[in-house]
Design a protein around this motif. Sequence first.
Motif, mmCIF file in Angstrom:
data_model
loop_
_atom_site.group_PDB
_atom_site.id
_atom_site.type_symbol
_atom_site.label_atom_id
_atom_site.label_comp_id
_atom_site.label_asym_id
_atom_site.label_seq_id
_atom_site.Cartn_x
_atom_site.Cartn_y
_atom_site.Cartn_z
ATOM 1 N N THR A 264 4.612 9.496 21.947
ATOM 2 C CA THR A 264 5.805 10.051 22.573
ATOM 3 C C THR A 264 5.352 11.015 23.660
ATOM 4 O O THR A 264 4.577 11.933 23.394
ATOM 5 C CB THR A 264 6.670 10.798 21.534
ATOM 6 N N SER B 234 -1.351 18.509 40.203
ATOM 7 C CA SER B 234 -0.582 19.039 39.069
ATOM 8 C C SER B 234 -1.221 18.696 37.725
ATOM 9 O O SER B 234 -0.912 19.318 36.715
ATOM 10 C CB SER B 234 0.860 18.524 39.109
ATOM 11 N N THR C 239 0.595 7.379 31.000
ATOM 12 C CA THR C 239 0.720 6.424 29.906
ATOM 13 C C THR C 239 -0.107 6.936 28.739
ATOM 14 O O THR C 239 -1.140 7.573 28.927
ATOM 15 C CB THR C 239 0.239 5.016 30.313
ATOM 16 N N PHE D 85 6.158 13.844 26.703
ATOM 17 C CA PHE D 85 7.098 14.891 27.099
ATOM 18 C C PHE D 85 6.801 15.338 28.525
ATOM 19 O O PHE D 85 6.649 16.518 28.793
ATOM 20 C CB PHE D 85 6.995 16.094 26.157
ATOM 21 N N THR D 86 6.694 14.399 29.437
ATOM 22 C CA THR D 86 6.380 14.714 30.824
ATOM 23 C C THR D 86 7.108 13.744 31.733
ATOM 24 O O THR D 86 7.393 12.617 31.340
ATOM 25 C CB THR D 86 4.860 14.662 31.090
ATOM 26 N N THR D 87 7.398 14.184 32.944
ATOM 27 C CA THR D 87 8.027 13.308 33.928
ATOM 28 C C THR D 87 6.988 12.707 34.867
ATOM 29 O O THR D 87 7.327 11.910 35.733
ATOM 30 C CB THR D 87 9.075 14.079 34.755
ATOM 31 N N GLU D 88 5.729 13.087 34.693
ATOM 32 C CA GLU D 88 4.667 12.522 35.520
ATOM 33 C C GLU D 88 4.392 11.085 35.089
ATOM 34 O O GLU D 88 4.756 10.672 33.995
ATOM 35 C CB GLU D 88 3.391 13.350 35.387
ATOM 36 N N ALA D 89 3.726 10.335 35.959
ATOM 37 C CA ALA D 89 3.368 8.947 35.652
ATOM 38 C C ALA D 89 2.152 8.947 34.727
ATOM 39 O O ALA D 89 1.016 8.823 35.156
ATOM 40 C CB ALA D 89 3.079 8.179 36.928
ATOM 41 N N TRP E 49 -3.316 9.323 33.571
ATOM 42 C CA TRP E 49 -2.447 9.547 34.721
ATOM 43 C C TRP E 49 -2.610 8.356 35.652
ATOM 44 O O TRP E 49 -3.709 8.076 36.128
ATOM 45 C CB TRP E 49 -2.831 10.829 35.453
#
Length: 108
Positions: free
Chosen positions: A21, A52, A29, A23-27, A46
């Motif tokens: 699961t 960032s 996986t 909890f980030t909006t970054e790309a 990433w």
Amino acid sequence: MNATDFKELALINVFTGNIVTLFTTEAVTGTGRVDTYGDSFINLNWDYPTMSAVGTYQCTAHGSDTIGHDILINNLTSVDYTKPDQDVLLNKTHEMDNALKARTRWMS
């Protein structure tokens, strides 16, 4: 650094199986596995890292030993960012351009 210096980025636990699961909006996986043989892991990747992503990351594992005592394991790692070499970028662009041209010729 203490635990409050970090924000939760991802988790995996025995209740969700091998589902990570995020909890980030970054790309990002995530893959992982929780098992009782000591081979548990979580891996974050990433897709397109930026500045960032630079920082210190903490992985914390909570569990119980064979007689029910709590176990807490922490591990830290650092992520740095290095701009890609211009020659590497040009070579990759050239490869992609050639692949696109070959595909276009094949389709026509």
